[in-house]
Design a protein around this motif. Structure first.
Motif, PDB file in Angstrom:
ATOM      1  N   ALA A  51       0.871  -1.177   0.000  1.00 13.99           N
ATOM      2  CA  ALA A  51       0.000   0.000   0.000  1.00 13.99           C
ATOM      3  C   ALA A  51       0.905   1.223   0.000  1.00 13.99           C
ATOM      4  O   ALA A  51       2.073   1.137   0.385  1.00 13.99           O
ATOM      5  N   ILE A  52       0.378   2.336  -0.447  1.00 13.12           N
ATOM      6  CA  ILE A  52       1.175   3.564  -0.453  1.00 13.12           C
ATOM      7  C   ILE A  52       0.327   4.751  -0.008  1.00 13.12           C
ATOM      8  O   ILE A  52      -0.913   4.717  -0.055  1.00 13.12           O
ATOM      9  N   ILE A  53       1.011   5.778   0.428  1.00 13.50           N
ATOM     10  CA  ILE A  53       0.427   7.112   0.562  1.00 13.50           C
ATOM     11  C   ILE A  53       1.277   8.032  -0.298  1.00 13.50           C
ATOM     12  O   ILE A  53       2.510   8.060  -0.159  1.00 13.50           O
ATOM     13  N   ASP A  54       0.639   8.761  -1.192  1.00  7.21           N
ATOM     14  CA  ASP A  54       1.337   9.770  -1.971  1.00  7.21           C
ATOM     15  C   ASP A  54       0.873  11.130  -1.467  1.00  7.21           C
ATOM     16  O   ASP A  54      -0.304  11.488  -1.625  1.00  7.21           O
ATOM     17  N   PRO A  55       1.756  11.910  -0.846  1.00  7.71           N
ATOM     18  CA  PRO A  55       1.347  13.220  -0.339  1.00  7.71           C
ATOM     19  C   PRO A  55       1.007  14.210  -1.439  1.00  7.71           C
ATOM     20  O   PRO A  55       0.346  15.221  -1.190  1.00  7.71           O
ATOM     21  N   ASN A  56       1.449  13.903  -2.670  1.00  8.36           N
ATOM     22  CA  ASN A  56       1.176  14.769  -3.815  1.00  8.36           C
ATOM     23  C   ASN A  56       0.312  14.030  -4.821  1.00  8.36           C
ATOM     24  O   ASN A  56       0.712  13.757  -5.947  1.00  8.36           O
ATOM     25  N   GLY A  57      -0.906  13.700  -4.389  1.00 10.79           N
ATOM     26  CA  GLY A  57      -1.840  12.985  -5.235  1.00 10.79           C
ATOM     27  C   GLY A  57      -2.592  13.906  -6.171  1.00 10.79           C
ATOM     28  O   GLY A  57      -2.166  15.046  -6.411  1.00 10.79           O
ATOM     29  N   PRO A  58      -3.700  13.452  -6.725  1.00 12.44           N
ATOM     30  CA  PRO A  58      -4.500  14.291  -7.615  1.00 12.44           C
ATOM     31  C   PRO A  58      -4.874  15.616  -6.962  1.00 12.44           C
ATOM     32  O   PRO A  58      -5.219  15.664  -5.768  1.00 12.44           O
ATOM     33  N   ASP A  59      -4.763  16.675  -7.729  1.00 12.63           N
ATOM     34  CA  ASP A  59      -5.049  18.030  -7.242  1.00 12.63           C
ATOM     35  C   ASP A  59      -4.144  18.420  -6.080  1.00 12.63           C
ATOM     36  O   ASP A  59      -4.476  19.305  -5.273  1.00 12.63           O
ATOM     37  N   GLY A  60      -2.995  17.760  -5.978  1.00 11.46           N
ATOM     38  CA  GLY A  60      -2.041  18.105  -4.950  1.00 11.46           C
ATOM     39  C   GLY A  60      -2.400  17.644  -3.559  1.00 11.46           C
ATOM     40  O   GLY A  60      -1.742  18.028  -2.584  1.00 11.46           O
ATOM     41  N   LYS A  61      -3.414  16.784  -3.452  1.00 12.62           N
ATOM     42  CA  LYS A  61      -3.862  16.313  -2.147  1.00 12.62           C
ATOM     43  C   LYS A  61      -3.339  14.899  -1.881  1.00 12.62           C
ATOM     44  O   LYS A  61      -3.215  14.100  -2.807  1.00 12.62           O
ATOM     45  N   PRO A  62      -3.079  14.544  -0.621  1.00 12.19           N
ATOM     46  CA  PRO A  62      -2.598  13.191  -0.307  1.00 12.19           C
ATOM     47  C   PRO A  62      -3.629  12.136  -0.687  1.00 12.19           C
ATOM     48  O   PRO A  62      -4.845  12.350  -0.591  1.00 12.19           O
ATOM     49  N   ILE A  63      -3.122  10.997  -1.139  1.00 12.10           N
ATOM     50  CA  ILE A  63      -3.998   9.883  -1.504  1.00 12.10           C
ATOM     51  C   ILE A  63      -3.377   8.585  -1.000  1.00 12.10           C
ATOM     52  O   ILE A  63      -2.155   8.401  -1.065  1.00 12.10           O
ATOM     53  N   GLY A  64      -4.196   7.704  -0.467  1.00 11.29           N
ATOM     54  CA  GLY A  64      -3.765   6.378  -0.070  1.00 11.29           C
ATOM     55  C   GLY A  64      -4.289   5.349  -1.050  1.00 11.29           C
ATOM     56  O   GLY A  64      -5.452   5.429  -1.467  1.00 11.29           O
ATOM     57  N   LEU A  65      -3.447   4.403  -1.434  1.00  6.82           N
ATOM     58  CA  LEU A  65      -3.837   3.391  -2.420  1.00  6.82           C
ATOM     59  C   LEU A  65      -3.381   2.016  -1.973  1.00  6.82           C
ATOM     60  O   LEU A  65      -2.348   1.864  -1.322  1.00  6.82           O
ATOM     61  N   PHE A  66      -4.169   1.004  -2.338  1.00 12.80           N
ATOM     62  CA  PHE A  66      -3.769  -0.379  -2.121  1.00 12.80           C
ATOM     63  C   PHE A  66      -4.071  -1.163  -3.384  1.00 12.80           C
ATOM     64  O   PHE A  66      -4.647  -0.628  -4.329  1.00 12.80           O
ATOM     65  N   GLU A  67      -3.668  -2.437  -3.410  1.00 13.77           N
ATOM     66  CA  GLU A  67      -3.687  -3.328  -4.571  1.00 13.77           C
ATOM     67  C   GLU A  67      -2.545  -2.948  -5.515  1.00 13.77           C
ATOM     68  O   GLU A  67      -2.503  -1.847  -6.069  1.00 13.77           O
ATOM     69  N   SER A  68      -1.626  -3.889  -5.679  1.00 12.42           N
ATOM     70  CA  SER A  68      -0.406  -3.616  -6.433  1.00 12.42           C
ATOM     71  C   SER A  68      -0.679  -3.167  -7.868  1.00 12.42           C
ATOM     72  O   SER A  68      -0.003  -2.270  -8.381  1.00 12.42           O
ATOM     73  N   GLY A  69      -1.672  -3.762  -8.521  1.00 12.72           N
ATOM     74  CA  GLY A  69      -1.984  -3.370  -9.891  1.00 12.72           C
ATOM     75  C   GLY A  69      -2.462  -1.934  -9.973  1.00 12.72           C
ATOM     76  O   GLY A  69      -2.045  -1.177 -10.860  1.00 12.72           O
TER      77      GLY A  69
END
Length: 235
Positions: free
Chosen positions: A73-91
């Motif tokens: 899983a990851i957290i990207d602090p610079n996600g869409p629209d510059g907002k943090p996003i958390g994601l899971f599932e490798s694909g």
């Protein structure tokens, strides 16, 4: 500095640098997909090791990011629209990282969808079938000692999938021809995992799939793969 306090997982695995991607993983065939991609893309990230030995993937903090309790899983602090996003599932993470950077995925729409087809081939076929083969062949051998069916069933399906890959790689260096993509990154770690971790090369008759094995070796020779396969490192 990014504020990741809305993600409970950071209370157990604090970010030393919250401005970069946070990776929660383990060097398994699924886990290394993301670390390899991050290395290939040159993205700065911080890796947190999730221990299966103590079932950390089932902890409330980890499940807050991935309700399914599986790495990575990851957290990207610079996600869409510059907002943090958390994601899971490798694909899903591979697709996100490729689209974020515009790399490891074709720009042409038709080839992009073809690449995604091969990513889904791994997610729905290679991963589950190789994983089940490895479970019964290595970890549950004593439980099925008097019943060869589970090993035979997943062995045969894994070999069928290897045959699909062998045909696809005819005249191709990578699954998408000359272009190295997330489809390759998603898949060859599983073939290598069955050889190295499960010890299944002979049972799966790897010698009968020379194009697949040459492709795996090309992938393993890449510097980003060599580094990503060892992440997160043991402390």
């Amino acid at each position: 500095m990014a504020d990741l306090s809305s993600f409970p997982i950071t209370s157990r695995w604090p970010a030393k640098n919250p401005d970069i991607i946070q990776l929660y993983s383990l060097p398994t065939p699924n886990g290394v997909k993301v670390s390899i991609a991050l290395e290939e893309l040159g993205l700065t990230y911080e890796a947190h090791r999730i221990s299966f030995d103590t079932n950390e993937q089932k902890s409330p903090e980890f499940v807050s990011l991935n309700p399914n309790g599986r790495i990575p899983a990851i957290i990207d602090p610079n996600g869409p629209d510059g907002k943090p996003i958390g994601l899971f599932e490798s694909g899903a993470i591979l697709i996100y990282l490729a689209e974020k950077t515009g790399k490891l995925i074709p720009a042409d729409a038709a080839r992009r969808y073809e690449t995604l087809s091969w990513v889904m081939f791994q997610m729905g076929g290679v991963g589950p079938m190789f994983g089940q083969f490895g479970h019964f062949f290595k970890f549950a051998a004593d439980k099925v000692a008097n019943n060869p069916y589970p090993v035979q069933r997943y062995r045969d399906e894994a070999k069928r999938l290897l045959g699909v890959l062998e045909a696809r790689l005819e005249g191709r260096q990578w699954l998408m021809g000359e272009e190295y993509t997330i489809a390759d990154i998603a898949t060859y770690p599983w073939v290598e995992g069955a050889r190295k971790f499960y010890g299944g090369a002979e049972v799966l008759d790897y010698k009968s799939f020379p194009k697949v094995m040459a492709w795996v070796d090309r992938g393993l020779a890449r510097p980003a793969t060599q580094k990503g396969m060892e992440i997160p490192r043991k402390e």
